[in-house]
Design a protein around this motif. Sequence first.
Motif, mmCIF file in Angstrom:
data_model
loop_
_atom_site.group_PDB
_atom_site.id
_atom_site.type_symbol
_atom_site.label_atom_id
_atom_site.label_comp_id
_atom_site.label_asym_id
_atom_site.label_seq_id
_atom_site.Cartn_x
_atom_site.Cartn_y
_atom_site.Cartn_z
ATOM 1 N N TYR A 9 0.854 -1.195 0.000
ATOM 2 C CA TYR A 9 0.000 0.000 0.000
ATOM 3 C C TYR A 9 0.881 1.232 0.000
ATOM 4 C CZ TYR A 9 -4.522 -2.174 1.011
ATOM 5 O OH TYR A 9 -5.682 -2.886 0.925
ATOM 6 N N TYR A 10 0.484 2.226 -0.792
ATOM 7 C CA TYR A 10 1.062 3.570 -0.734
ATOM 8 C C TYR A 10 -0.100 4.499 -0.414
ATOM 9 C CZ TYR A 10 5.611 2.822 -3.211
ATOM 10 O OH TYR A 10 6.889 2.454 -3.589
ATOM 11 N N TRP A 11 0.185 5.575 0.295
ATOM 12 C CA TRP A 11 -0.835 6.619 0.415
ATOM 13 C C TRP A 11 -0.204 8.005 0.498
ATOM 14 C CZ3 TRP A 11 0.140 3.000 4.108
ATOM 15 C CH2 TRP A 11 0.389 3.397 5.409
ATOM 16 N N GLY A 12 -0.874 8.947 -0.130
ATOM 17 C CA GLY A 12 -0.357 10.308 -0.222
ATOM 18 C C GLY A 12 -0.571 11.063 1.075
ATOM 19 N N ILE A 13 0.460 11.845 1.460
ATOM 20 C CA ILE A 13 0.357 12.649 2.698
ATOM 21 C C ILE A 13 0.406 14.139 2.373
ATOM 22 C CG2 ILE A 13 1.366 13.107 4.963
ATOM 23 C CD1 ILE A 13 2.731 10.354 4.789
ATOM 24 N N GLU A 14 1.413 14.540 1.610
ATOM 25 C CA GLU A 14 1.594 15.952 1.258
ATOM 26 C C GLU A 14 2.050 16.047 -0.190
ATOM 27 O OE1 GLU A 14 1.110 18.812 2.695
ATOM 28 O OE2 GLU A 14 0.631 18.099 4.727
ATOM 29 N N ILE A 44 -0.990 -1.724 -4.529
ATOM 30 C CA ILE A 44 -0.064 -2.190 -5.570
ATOM 31 C C ILE A 44 -0.108 -3.719 -5.572
ATOM 32 C CG2 ILE A 44 2.333 -2.174 -6.365
ATOM 33 C CD1 ILE A 44 2.624 0.459 -4.614
ATOM 34 N N PRO A 45 -0.687 -4.306 -6.631
ATOM 35 C CA PRO A 45 -0.776 -5.770 -6.667
ATOM 36 C C PRO A 45 0.605 -6.414 -6.836
ATOM 37 C CG PRO A 45 -2.213 -4.737 -8.327
ATOM 38 C CD PRO A 45 -1.278 -3.677 -7.823
ATOM 39 N N GLY A 46 0.681 -7.709 -6.623
ATOM 40 C CA GLY A 46 1.915 -8.433 -6.879
ATOM 41 C C GLY A 46 2.270 -8.364 -8.365
ATOM 42 N N GLY A 47 3.536 -8.501 -8.682
ATOM 43 C CA GLY A 47 3.971 -8.519 -10.079
ATOM 44 C C GLY A 47 3.851 -7.172 -10.778
ATOM 45 N N VAL A 48 3.750 -6.109 -10.016
ATOM 46 C CA VAL A 48 3.595 -4.778 -10.616
ATOM 47 C C VAL A 48 4.713 -3.868 -10.102
ATOM 48 C CG1 VAL A 48 2.105 -2.731 -10.689
ATOM 49 C CG2 VAL A 48 1.103 -5.002 -10.947
ATOM 50 N N ALA A 49 5.522 -3.363 -11.040
ATOM 51 C CA ALA A 49 6.599 -2.437 -10.665
ATOM 52 C C ALA A 49 5.987 -1.095 -10.294
ATOM 53 C CB ALA A 49 7.559 -2.267 -11.831
ATOM 54 N N HIS A 50 6.604 -0.412 -9.338
ATOM 55 C CA HIS A 50 6.050 0.857 -8.875
ATOM 56 C C HIS A 50 7.136 1.913 -8.730
ATOM 57 C CE1 HIS A 50 6.316 -2.322 -5.877
ATOM 58 N NE2 HIS A 50 6.687 -1.447 -4.953
ATOM 59 N N ARG A 51 6.780 3.094 -9.192
ATOM 60 C CA ARG A 51 7.678 4.256 -9.163
ATOM 61 C C ARG A 51 6.793 5.470 -8.911
ATOM 62 N NH1 ARG A 51 11.137 5.197 -14.434
ATOM 63 N NH2 ARG A 51 12.828 4.351 -13.155
ATOM 64 N N VAL A 52 7.318 6.470 -8.178
ATOM 65 C CA VAL A 52 6.533 7.684 -7.910
ATOM 66 C C VAL A 52 7.299 8.892 -8.437
ATOM 67 C CG1 VAL A 52 5.540 9.158 -6.108
ATOM 68 C CG2 VAL A 52 5.433 6.667 -5.877
ATOM 69 N N ALA A 53 6.571 9.806 -9.086
ATOM 70 C CA ALA A 53 7.178 11.050 -9.568
ATOM 71 C C ALA A 53 6.477 12.227 -8.899
ATOM 72 C CB ALA A 53 7.037 11.140 -11.085
ATOM 73 N N ASN A 54 7.255 13.233 -8.544
ATOM 74 C CA ASN A 54 6.708 14.452 -7.933
ATOM 75 C C ASN A 54 6.382 15.445 -9.050
ATOM 76 O OD1 ASN A 54 6.180 16.840 -6.627
ATOM 77 N ND2 ASN A 54 7.931 16.733 -5.245
ATOM 78 N N THR A 55 5.109 15.758 -9.224
ATOM 79 C CA THR A 55 4.717 16.671 -10.302
ATOM 80 C C THR A 55 4.442 18.089 -9.789
ATOM 81 O OG1 THR A 55 2.413 16.011 -10.006
ATOM 82 C CG2 THR A 55 3.679 14.819 -11.678
ATOM 83 N N GLY A 56 4.612 18.296 -8.493
ATOM 84 C CA GLY A 56 4.289 19.609 -7.928
ATOM 85 C C GLY A 56 5.512 20.478 -7.733
ATOM 86 N N ASN A 57 5.304 21.606 -7.039
ATOM 87 C CA ASN A 57 6.460 22.468 -6.767
ATOM 88 C C ASN A 57 6.851 22.475 -5.305
ATOM 89 O OD1 ASN A 57 4.356 23.978 -5.862
ATOM 90 N ND2 ASN A 57 4.350 25.369 -7.626
ATOM 91 N N LYS A 58 6.321 21.488 -4.534
ATOM 92 C CA LYS A 58 6.825 21.295 -3.171
ATOM 93 C C LYS A 58 7.066 19.807 -2.947
ATOM 94 C CE LYS A 58 2.250 21.293 -1.081
ATOM 95 N NZ LYS A 58 1.410 21.712 0.024
ATOM 96 N N VAL A 59 7.560 19.475 -1.763
ATOM 97 C CA VAL A 59 7.907 18.073 -1.490
ATOM 98 C C VAL A 59 6.656 17.195 -1.573
ATOM 99 C CG1 VAL A 59 8.808 16.483 0.272
ATOM 100 C CG2 VAL A 59 9.853 18.728 -0.027
ATOM 101 N N LEU A 60 6.803 16.032 -2.185
ATOM 102 C CA LEU A 60 5.742 15.023 -2.200
ATOM 103 C C LEU A 60 6.098 13.986 -1.133
ATOM 104 C CD1 LEU A 60 3.345 13.350 -3.377
ATOM 105 C CD2 LEU A 60 4.991 12.379 -4.987
ATOM 106 N N SER A 61 5.191 13.801 -0.178
ATOM 107 C CA SER A 61 5.422 12.791 0.866
ATOM 108 C C SER A 61 4.348 11.732 0.773
ATOM 109 C CB SER A 61 5.355 13.418 2.258
ATOM 110 O OG SER A 61 6.327 14.417 2.382
ATOM 111 N N PHE A 62 4.779 10.481 0.832
ATOM 112 C CA PHE A 62 3.805 9.395 0.863
ATOM 113 C C PHE A 62 4.297 8.301 1.804
ATOM 114 C CE2 PHE A 62 5.998 6.167 -1.696
ATOM 115 C CZ PHE A 62 6.895 6.923 -2.423
#
Length: 186
Positions: free
Chosen positions: A102-107, A134-152
């Motif tokens: 599991y991932y979840w967005g904070i900021e 995120i199911p099994g067998g699935v690659a995961h990557r996160v990109a920050n699209t904003g102009n401040k820190v992305l926290s998850f």
Amino acid sequence: METPKIIVPPLLFVRDLLLGKEVAKSSRKLSDLKNLFLDQKSYEAMDPETLLYEVYSYIPVQDDAANGALNFGITHIYPGKVGQEYFMTKGHFHAQDDRTEYYWGIEGEGVLILMDRKRNIRGEKMFPGSLHYIPGGVAHRVANTGNKVLSFAACWPSDAGHDYEEIARTGFSARLMDVDGIPQLI
Ligand code: S6P
Ligand code: ZN
């Protein structure tokens, strides 16, 4: 029998901070993501010491084979781009392919990029309160699209393991790029 006690837990999760004596911190700089960004010229022109992201994690059972144990972590991705490609995590499959997360967005705001073993790819928007399975067998990557820190935050099985090799070799089948100010998977 001893009198049962009520204690303050040794771990605190306050806003986007994970605090406690047993919390480990790791950092990734631009130089740690060599060959992962598309625009090599822009990559070379940047300071290799540029901080891309930090991970604070709590690993309660220090055993990669710990069946049933769960890890917890918070990632902070700094805002920025290499050329038109947003700062992002390395991304990985789990070494034990059926392990989920599991991932979840904070900021902040960003996109979770998910790619299955057939290289089908999709993105899920991340924002404070967004929850991602995120199911099994699935690659995961996160990109920050904003102009401040992305926290998850993330929670994953201790025996999942990380396979970065596959991504280093074959990459994701699309990249999250800024196209005229709009994040697009291309
Ligand atoms: C661990 C979990 C996260 C990532 C972190 C950095 O399974 O998915 O804690 O490790 O977000 O990403 P990466 O792809 O560099 O491990
Ligand atoms: Zn993972």
